[in-house]
Structure formats: C-alpha cells, structure tokens
Enzyme design. Structure first.
Site, short mmCIF file in Angstrom:
data_model
loop_
_atom_site.label_atom_id
_atom_site.label_comp_id
_atom_site.label_asym_id
_atom_site.label_seq_id
_atom_site.Cartn_x
_atom_site.Cartn_y
_atom_site.Cartn_z
N HIS A 258 0.83 -1.21 0.00
CA HIS A 258 0.00 0.00 0.00
C HIS A 258 0.87 1.26 0.00
CE1 HIS A 258 -3.00 -2.98 1.22
NE2 HIS A 258 -3.93 -2.10 0.91
N HIS A 301 0.65 -2.77 9.43
CA HIS A 301 2.05 -3.01 9.06
C HIS A 301 2.94 -2.47 10.16
CE1 HIS A 301 2.23 -4.62 4.93
NE2 HIS A 301 1.11 -3.94 4.70
N ASP A 305 8.08 -1.73 7.78
CA ASP A 305 7.48 -2.03 6.48
C ASP A 305 7.21 -0.75 5.68
OD1 ASP A 305 7.51 -4.55 7.55
OD2 ASP A 305 5.37 -4.60 7.99
#
Length: 385
Positions: A258, A301, A305
């Site tokens: 994302h 996350h 990340d």
C-alpha cells in the site's frame, strides 16, 4: 527647385521604411506680373489653381506644417503596408519532434506484460508465505515504537485503501491525457513491476509475525494445491484489497505494498503535471501522506514495512528519472547509477528518447481527418483576423 528628403518611419522596429520624396515647389514673385498674350489675357498655369498659401508671410511655419503633413501621409502608407504584409511562419517539423520522442507502443506493451507478470507472481508468493506465518499464540507481534504511542483505529485502513484508489484513478486519467503517454506509461509499468519484485524477495526471505492480535488470517492449506490456486484467483479478482474481502492471508508485511502504490502514484502525478496545478499536487500529496499514516494507525504493518517501502519507491523513481532526464549520464564512464541490474532494461526502454519528456496534454482519442482539417481552417482564419 527640387529638394530630396529622406524620411524614416520610426514606428516600425523591425523594417524601416525609407521613402524619397521629391517636391517641386514653384513660387511666384508677387512683384513680377504674369506674362500676357497678344490679346492681353494672362497665361494660366497648372500651379495657378493654388492660391498663395497664407504661410508665405511666415515661411518657417509653412515649411513645418508641410513636413508634418508629409510625415502623416508616409505613416499611413507604412501602416497599410504592415497590415497587408504576409508573415512567414517557421515551425519545427513534426517528424523531427517524433524522432526525439518516439512513441514505440510495442515497448510499452512489453513493460505492461512485465508488470502484469510480477503482480501475478506476487500473489503466488503471498500464498506461499502465508503457510509459513507463525501462529499468534506462538509468536506474538514484534515490539514497534509507533504502536507504543498510538492506539489502533479500526477504520484507518479503510481510509488508506480509499485514498489509494483515488490516487490511482487520478493518475490513470492524467496518463491518458498526456501527449507522450506511451513513454510515461512504460516507465510507470516498469517501476511497478520492479518494486513489487523487490517486495517478493523481501517477503519470501524474511517472514514476520502478524503486527497485531486483531488480524484474522485464513487457515493454512498445506498441501492443498487446488485451494491455493483458488486463493490466488480470489486475491487477483479483488485487487488484493481488504475492502473487497479478497485479502485474508498474512505474511506480506515486509515491505508495504500500500505504501508503494500511494507513494508511486503521487510521484508520477507530481512529475508529469504542470507547475500551475500546485493545488492539484497538494491535494494528491495530502491523500498520499494521510494514507501512509493511516497504515500505521490501523496497525496493519510494522513501521519498518512502511519506511522500507517509502525508501525503495522514492529512490528507484528518482534513480530512473535522473538517468532518463540527464542524457550525459547514460554513456558516462564514472556513472555509478549505471551499475544497477536494470540498466540494460533501462537502455532498452529509453534508447530512442533523446530529450526530456515535456508535460503536454492532448486528446486521448485521435480526431478524424475531416475534423482535424476543419480545425486547421478555423485556426488559420482566426490568426489572419
């Protein structure tokens, strides 16, 4: 008496109009009577139709007024010449521009297939990694400094995905409106494929535990190959989004996909939008920044990340466009950027692009020839007016 006069029109900066005016001025001596014929009638000359000017008593004033009248006449003549002058338009031929920025749609197709294959391969890796994720009861979430200070907000990840969909949609519309969409498109497809290939490597070599107890992971299938194929197809059909309910697998944490899409969409929007659209850039930046923050707020996350995803996306984008926009670096012997593994692919995609791609918009659909001809006629009439 003949008096040559040279008068230059100063109103025209480019072409000076030089005219030589010769005026025959005949003055009659009032003391000398005109000659008479035998019958006593005085002779009539062509000049006798002019009555003696009143300025004879003031010769300086009469000469000045005559000079002003001559200047007005010359200015009117030069203005008429300028209005009826034919201008020659010198334009760069379209063929030369096309040679500098060739479309080469077949290369764009190759880059699209590359990105499509990597995205499909990513779903396969996610399915494989999901089988290796440790159970939450065995391996609790790793400590994260951001999670220590910010509590989880359940709806924050929905904001992330909505922002991502808006940014991707805006970029697709902008890409279709660009004149050189073939060149920009293959750059976009190559970077998407490369970044997700990096993600496949990092996910596979290091499998992190889930970042929160709230996460629900689908049961493991182990040796059920058919079930894994159905999971891959379901993940592809839903676009890998939690909004569509297609992403129920865990393990794809390092690094955040994302974050890649939010950051990469904004970088392309910023790079290929005109400067006067600053409000559009700020709007897209706010969507991207808030989406990335909401990933952490939702505890979907780890912070590492998001950080690695941001660094990998921005650096790859900047390296590629530095090479693409600086042609002196392509053949420079001391160019360390050329040592990247994708440098041969870069030369394949950018070999014939000889200049920086300008931000020019055009119609996404080519007009028929009759419409283009009418447009040229209307444009020509408008210019003549």
């Amino acid at each position: 008496m003949a008096a040559p006069q040279l008068i230059q029109d100063d109103d025209d900066d480019d072409d000076a109009v030089r005219l030589h005016v010769e005026a025959n001025v005949t003055t009659a001596n009032p003391d000398t009577p005109p000659p008479r014929l035998a019958n006593g009638t005085p002779t009539r000359h062509a000049s006798s139709s002019f009555s003696p000017p009143a300025t004879e008593k003031h010769p300086e004033r009469g000469g000045l007024s005559g000079l002003l009248k001559q200047n007005q006449l010359i200015r009117s003549l030069s203005g008429g010449l300028r209005r009826h002058c034919d201008y020659v338009k010198i334009a760069v031929p379209e063929d030369e521009r096309a040679d500098l920025l060739p479309a080469e749609w077949w290369k764009t197709g190759v880059a699209f297939l590359y990105a499509l294959f990597i995205l499909f391969f990513t779903t396969v890796i996610i399915t494989v990694v999901h089988e290796r994720v440790p159970d939450k009861s065995v391996s609790p979430p790793l400590p994260d400094k951001f999670f220590d200070y910010v509590d989880r907000v359940p709806w924050a990840f929905t904001v992330t995905e909505v922002n991502g969909l808006i940014l991707v949609g805006l970029w697709l519309v902008q890409l279709l409106a660009l004149k050189h969409k073939a060149i920009v498109g293959r750059r976009c497809f190559f970077l998407i494929g490369t970044l997700y290939m990096y993600r496949c490597v990092t996910m596979y070599i290091t499998t992190l535990p889930v970042p929160g107890k709230h996460m629900v992971c689908a049961p493991k299938l182990y040796n059920d190959s058919t079930g894994k194929i159905w999971r891959i197809l379901r993940l592809i059909s839903g676009g890998g989004l939690s909004l569509t309910g297609s992403h129920l697998m865990c393990g794809d944490f390092l690094y955040s996909g994302h974050t890649v899409m939010l950051t990469l969409s904004y970088l392309f929007i910023q790079e290929y939008s005109p400067r006067w659209m600053w409000w559009y850039r700020w709007f897209c930046w706010s969507l991207s920044a808030s989406g990335v923050v909401c990933i952490l707020v939702a505890h979907e996350h780890y912070s590492i990340d998001v950080v690695i995803g941001y660094i990998a996306t921005t650096r790859t984008f900047w390296w590629y466009h530095t090479m693409a926009n600086t042609h002196a670096l392509r053949q420079a012997p001391n160019n360390f950027l050329s040592r990247t593994w994708w440098n041969p692919v870069f030369h394949f995609l950018e070999r014939n692009v000889q200049t920086e791609v300008p931000v020019v918009f055009s119609l996404p659909v080519t007009l028929p020839s009759s419409c283009r001809q009418r447009y040229r006629i209307v444009e020509g009439v408008g210019r003549e007016e």
